[in-house]
Design a protein around this motif. Structure first.
Motif, PDB file in Angstrom:
ATOM      1  N   LYS A  17       0.809  -1.212   0.000  1.00  0.00           N
ATOM      2  CA  LYS A  17       0.000   0.000   0.000  1.00  0.00           C
ATOM      3  C   LYS A  17       0.850   1.274   0.000  1.00  0.00           C
ATOM      4  N   CYS A  18       1.908   1.304   0.858  1.00  0.00           N
ATOM      5  CA  CYS A  18       2.694   2.540   0.976  1.00  0.00           C
ATOM      6  C   CYS A  18       4.140   2.376   0.509  1.00  0.00           C
ATOM      7  N   CYS A  19       4.497   1.205   0.005  1.00  0.00           N
ATOM      8  CA  CYS A  19       5.837   0.933  -0.535  1.00  0.00           C
ATOM      9  C   CYS A  19       6.926   1.162   0.510  1.00  0.00           C
ATOM     10  N   SER A  20       6.684   0.701   1.736  1.00  0.00           N
ATOM     11  CA  SER A  20       7.660   0.808   2.816  1.00  0.00           C
ATOM     12  C   SER A  20       8.068  -0.580   3.277  1.00  0.00           C
ATOM     13  N   ILE A  21       9.257  -0.659   3.850  1.00  0.00           N
ATOM     14  CA  ILE A  21       9.673  -1.919   4.450  1.00  0.00           C
ATOM     15  C   ILE A  21       8.801  -2.138   5.672  1.00  0.00           C
ATOM     16  N   LYS A  22       8.178  -3.298   5.711  1.00  0.00           N
ATOM     17  CA  LYS A  22       7.226  -3.604   6.766  1.00  0.00           C
ATOM     18  C   LYS A  22       7.940  -4.302   7.921  1.00  0.00           C
ATOM     19  N   PRO A  23       7.767  -3.805   9.153  1.00  0.00           N
ATOM     20  CA  PRO A  23       8.364  -4.497  10.293  1.00  0.00           C
ATOM     21  C   PRO A  23       7.831  -5.923  10.406  1.00  0.00           C
ATOM     22  N   GLU A  24       8.664  -6.796  10.908  1.00  0.00           N
ATOM     23  CA  GLU A  24       8.302  -8.200  11.037  1.00  0.00           C
ATOM     24  C   GLU A  24       7.059  -8.365  11.913  1.00  0.00           C
ATOM     25  N   ARG A  25       6.140  -9.210  11.498  1.00  0.00           N
ATOM     26  CA  ARG A  25       4.893  -9.529  12.201  1.00  0.00           C
ATOM     27  C   ARG A  25       3.996  -8.305  12.405  1.00  0.00           C
ATOM     28  N   ALA A  26       4.119  -7.295  11.549  1.00  0.00           N
ATOM     29  CA  ALA A  26       3.306  -6.089  11.696  1.00  0.00           C
ATOM     30  C   ALA A  26       2.153  -6.112  10.706  1.00  0.00           C
TER      31      ALA A  26
END
Length: 104
Positions: free
Chosen positions: A89-98
C-alpha cells in the motif's frame, strides 16, 4: 487508549512512591543502616522513575514511508535467504509480524 496509558502511569508512580515510603519509614528508619541502604534504595527509586518518565516522553518514531525502493534494498546488504517484507500500500519496508497500513 491514551486514558489507559495515563492511568497505568499513575499506578506505576504510586506503587514506586508507596514502596519508597514503606522501605524508608517502616524498614530502614527503625534500623541503624538507614544512611547506607536508604540512600542506595532512594537513588535507585529516583533512577527508575527518571527512566520511566523519559520512556513516557520519548517519541518512538515511525517507519519511513516509501523506502522500499530497489536502490535502498540493495544498500541493505542482506544475507542470502533473508527476507524483507514490503507493504504493497505505501511501498515501505514492513516491520516483522506487523499489520502495516491495515492492508493484511
Amino acid at each position: 487508549m491514551k486514558e489507559q496509558q495515563e492511568c497505568r502511569s499513575v499506578v506505576t508512580w504510586f506503587l514506586v512512591f508507596f514502596a519508597d515510603f514503606v522501605v524508608t519509614f517502616v524498614m530502614l528508619l527503625p534500623s541503624r543502616s538507614f544512611w547506607y541502604s536508604g540512600v542506595l534504595f532512594n537513588s535507585l527509586a529516583v533512577l527508575a522513575l527518571a527512566s520511566h518518565l523519559r520512556t513516557m516522553l520519548t517519541d518512538p518514531g515511525a517507519v519511513p514511508k516509501g523506502n522500499a525502493t530497489e536502490k535502498y534494498m540493495e544498500s541493505l546488504q542482506l544475507k542470502p535467504g533473508e527476507v524483507i517484507c514490503k507493504c504493497p500500500k505505501c511501498c515501505s519496508i514492513k516491520p516483522e509480524r506487523a499489520h502495516h497500513c491495515r492492508s493484511e
